[in-house]
Design a protein around this motif. Structure first.
Motif, PDB file in Angstrom:
ATOM      1  N   LEU A 102      -0.918  28.232  -0.612  1.00  0.00           N
ATOM      2  CA  LEU A 102      -0.524  29.058  -1.905  1.00  0.00           C
ATOM      3  C   LEU A 102       0.771  29.728  -1.722  1.00  0.00           C
ATOM      4  CD1 LEU A 102      -1.723  29.768  -4.469  1.00  0.00           C
ATOM      5  CD2 LEU A 102      -2.528  32.008  -3.314  1.00  0.00           C
ATOM      6  N   LYS A 103       1.588  29.527  -2.607  1.00  0.00           N
ATOM      7  CA  LYS A 103       2.859  30.188  -2.794  1.00  0.00           C
ATOM      8  C   LYS A 103       3.012  31.305  -3.668  1.00  0.00           C
ATOM      9  CE  LYS A 103       6.500  26.611  -2.483  1.00  0.00           C
ATOM     10  NZ  LYS A 103       7.429  25.843  -3.423  1.00  0.00           N
ATOM     11  N   THR A 104       2.092  31.158  -4.713  1.00  0.00           N
ATOM     12  CA  THR A 104       2.164  32.384  -5.599  1.00  0.00           C
ATOM     13  C   THR A 104       1.406  33.656  -4.844  1.00  0.00           C
ATOM     14  OG1 THR A 104       1.243  30.911  -7.425  1.00  0.00           O
ATOM     15  CG2 THR A 104       0.491  33.294  -7.727  1.00  0.00           C
ATOM     16  N   LEU A 123      -2.480  38.160   1.960  1.00  0.00           N
ATOM     17  CA  LEU A 123      -1.816  39.429   1.400  1.00  0.00           C
ATOM     18  C   LEU A 123      -0.568  39.963   2.226  1.00  0.00           C
ATOM     19  CD1 LEU A 123      -5.679  41.059   0.724  1.00  0.00           C
ATOM     20  CD2 LEU A 123      -3.892  40.107  -0.968  1.00  0.00           C
ATOM     21  N   ALA A 124      -0.635  39.824   3.238  1.00  0.00           N
ATOM     22  CA  ALA A 124       0.496  40.454   4.340  1.00  0.00           C
ATOM     23  C   ALA A 124       1.630  39.573   3.828  1.00  0.00           C
ATOM     24  CB  ALA A 124       0.107  40.333   5.547  1.00  0.00           C
ATOM     25  N   ALA A 125       1.610  38.574   3.103  1.00  0.00           N
ATOM     26  CA  ALA A 125       2.887  37.598   2.989  1.00  0.00           C
ATOM     27  C   ALA A 125       3.356  37.879   1.381  1.00  0.00           C
ATOM     28  CB  ALA A 125       2.623  36.094   2.929  1.00  0.00           C
ATOM     29  N   ASP A 126       2.512  38.742   0.695  1.00  0.00           N
ATOM     30  CA  ASP A 126       2.956  39.057  -0.607  1.00  0.00           C
ATOM     31  C   ASP A 126       3.640  40.022  -0.941  1.00  0.00           C
ATOM     32  OD1 ASP A 126       2.727  40.110  -3.272  1.00  0.00           O
ATOM     33  OD2 ASP A 126       0.648  39.755  -3.579  1.00  0.00           O
ATOM     34  N   PRO A 127       5.021  39.933  -1.210  1.00  0.00           N
ATOM     35  CA  PRO A 127       5.963  40.891  -1.332  1.00  0.00           C
ATOM     36  C   PRO A 127       5.516  42.138  -2.099  1.00  0.00           C
ATOM     37  CG  PRO A 127       6.608  39.143  -2.557  1.00  0.00           C
ATOM     38  CD  PRO A 127       5.428  38.783  -1.809  1.00  0.00           C
ATOM     39  N   TYR A 128       4.664  42.141  -3.010  1.00  0.00           N
ATOM     40  CA  TYR A 128       4.125  43.159  -3.693  1.00  0.00           C
ATOM     41  C   TYR A 128       2.993  44.277  -2.896  1.00  0.00           C
ATOM     42  CZ  TYR A 128       6.475  40.638  -7.311  1.00  0.00           C
ATOM     43  OH  TYR A 128       7.442  39.709  -8.223  1.00  0.00           O
ATOM     44  N   VAL A 129       2.665  43.662  -1.810  1.00  0.00           N
ATOM     45  CA  VAL A 129       1.567  44.422  -1.014  1.00  0.00           C
ATOM     46  C   VAL A 129       2.340  44.962   0.135  1.00  0.00           C
ATOM     47  CG1 VAL A 129      -0.449  43.822   0.568  1.00  0.00           C
ATOM     48  CG2 VAL A 129      -0.347  42.557  -1.827  1.00  0.00           C
ATOM     49  N   GLU A 130       2.018  46.165   0.054  1.00  0.00           N
ATOM     50  CA  GLU A 130       3.054  47.241   0.974  1.00  0.00           C
ATOM     51  C   GLU A 130       1.849  47.406   2.392  1.00  0.00           C
ATOM     52  OE1 GLU A 130       2.956  50.195  -2.241  1.00  0.00           O
ATOM     53  OE2 GLU A 130       3.657  50.780  -0.348  1.00  0.00           O
TER      54      GLU A 130
END
Ligand code: AMP
Ligand code: GLY
Length: 428
Positions: free
Chosen positions: A294-296, A19-26
């Protein structure tokens, strides 16, 4: 998006990292987390099995998504409470989590949905258990009907040992499920579900027994790798068609639609794919390997599932490498683990290229040392260009880490690396 992850283990550490690597998760928070998770994100010391406490924390943090890791909070109704509070939650309701919490219920759903699984009988006393053992013959499979953290299953050729396990369950007030033995390699397939639609993750293999060569008692899982180079073509599609969708439809028909991870624990037998068990959550330690590839962006995927907006045509994107993770467990695990030892070598392991350490049962002592605080303590996760390279890197990491009595298997992914896993399917 602000996300709150519920749970204390290695699976939650993997989810937090993804989650921390997800650009939409701040913002990512975790409750209760562990010593390793606390180094990455803020943690909150609440009782994760108390639905009201989880709702209160999610409100305080203005969480826009709550991801529930373990089965116990789901069975305690944490998802129900969040839904009632209008907070999107990734994880099934208490009623839907019965797919994991009761093996007898799971069998009933599979029978109704015509999902292929082991033949089974429910036994409530010694006579019924003995009759079922004799009906199926050896090897015997005896399962505690309730939640047992992966340790309630005994597989043995010894009829007396099988019966003794059943009697222990009866004495504790429970019932058992006795099954035919399924022979063949095992696969864990995690299917992300929104009640109606479903998207599979990449298949993984878990190692349940404590010792090398699958010896010793069952554990929660001692290591995993993904993807599985030996899987037959079309495997995942077949599981979706014959297992995941029929199960989802049956759950929906009963008014208890399933949202979250439908964990399909499968055996590939000579007569085809069979479900060994369902879980209602991500597997541990498979998640550490699967999510490493997972890249997505994970947050958007889980939010879509939580909101019932999953697109089952969605193609997930994966790093082409293989991931391996090796669990390091405490002395005496899976019995009462010896806790308190200081863990050496974490920084050295994390410094290896393509290696990171996911924490499970760890705590921080008064001097700031990381100590052993649970049965499964760490998982060393590695990516490599192939299984051999990933194994090499993972075991390089394992070799850096030590404390008295630490246990790990030396053969995670080894049979697959040697090409020794044979899939024998006569027909389906
Ligand atoms: P479960 O908690 O149902 O996943 O069982 C734990 C482990 O026991 C599985 O991962 C298998 O290795 C083994 N097992 C469970 N059921 C069977 C079965 N019917 N035949 C063979 N092995 C089984
Ligand atoms: N690794 C097995 C499980 O999570 O149940």
């Amino acid at each position: 998006m602000k996300v709150l992850v519920i749970g204390p283990g290695g699976r939650e550490h993997a989810i937090v990292r993804a989650l921390a690597a997800d650009p939409y998760v701040e913002e990512v928070h975790c409750a209760p987390g562990n010593a390793g998770i606390a180094r990455d994100v803020p943690v909150h010391p609440i009782d994760a099995q108390d639905p009201e406490a989880v709702v209160a924390l999610a409100r305080e943090l203005a969480s826009e998504l709550v991801v529930v890791g373990p089965e116990a909070p789901l069975a305690a109704g944490v998802a129900d409470a969040l839904i009632a509070a209008g907070i999107p939650v990734f994880g099934p309701t208490r009623a839907a989590a019965q797919l994991e919490a009761s093996k007898a219920f799971a069998k009933e759903i599979m029978a109704e949905a015509e999902v292929p699984t082991a033949m089974a009988r429910v036994a409530t006393n010694t006579e019924e258990a003995a009759a079922a053992l004799d009906a199926f013959g050896a090897p015997h499979v005896v399962k505690d009907d309730g939640l047992a953290a992966g340790k309630g299953v005994v597989v043995t050729n010894d009829r007396a040992e099988a019966l003794a396990h059943a009697e222990l369950c009866f004495e504790a007030g429970g019932t058992v499920v006795i099954e035919e033995f399924l022979d063949g390699p095992e696969v864990s397939l995690f299917v992300i579900c929104d009640g109606k639609h479903a998207v599979p993750l990449s298949p993984a293999q878990d190692f349940k027994r404590i010792f090398d060569n699958d010896q010793g008692p069952n554990t929660g899982g001692m290591g995993a790798y993904s993807p599985l180079p030996w899987l037959p073509e079309g495997f995942t599609e077949q599981v979706m068609e014959r297992v995941a969708y029929p199960t989802l439809r049956e759950m929906e028909k009963r008014g208890t639609p399933f949202t979250g991870v439908l964990y399909c624990g499968l055996a590939i037998t000579r007569r085809g794919i069979r479900v060994i068990e369902f879980n209602a959550r991500f597997g541990d330690p498979e998640t550490q390997a699967v999510l490493a590839r997972l890249k997505t962006p994970l947050g958007s995927l889980l939010l879509a599932a939580a909101k019932g907006e999953l697109d089952d045509a969605e193609q997930l994107h994966w790093h082409p490498q293989t991931a391996v993770d090796v669990v390091i467990a405490a002395e005496n695990y899976p019995d009462a683990p010896v806790k308190g030892a200081t863990i050496q070598g974490l920084d050295e392991a994390n410094a290896i290229e393509n290696v990171h350490v996911a924490h499970a049962g760890t705590a921080t002592d008064a001097e700031g040392n990381i100590t052993v605080a649970g049965g499964r303590v760490l998982a060393v996760v590695a990516l490599g260009d192939d299984l051999a390279a990933a194994r090499r890197a993972a075991y390089e990491g394992v070799a850096k880490i030590s404390w008295p009595g630490a246990q790990s298997r030396s053969d995670i992914g080894l049979k697959a690396e040697r090409g020794e896993i044979v899939v024998n399917q006569e027909s389906n």
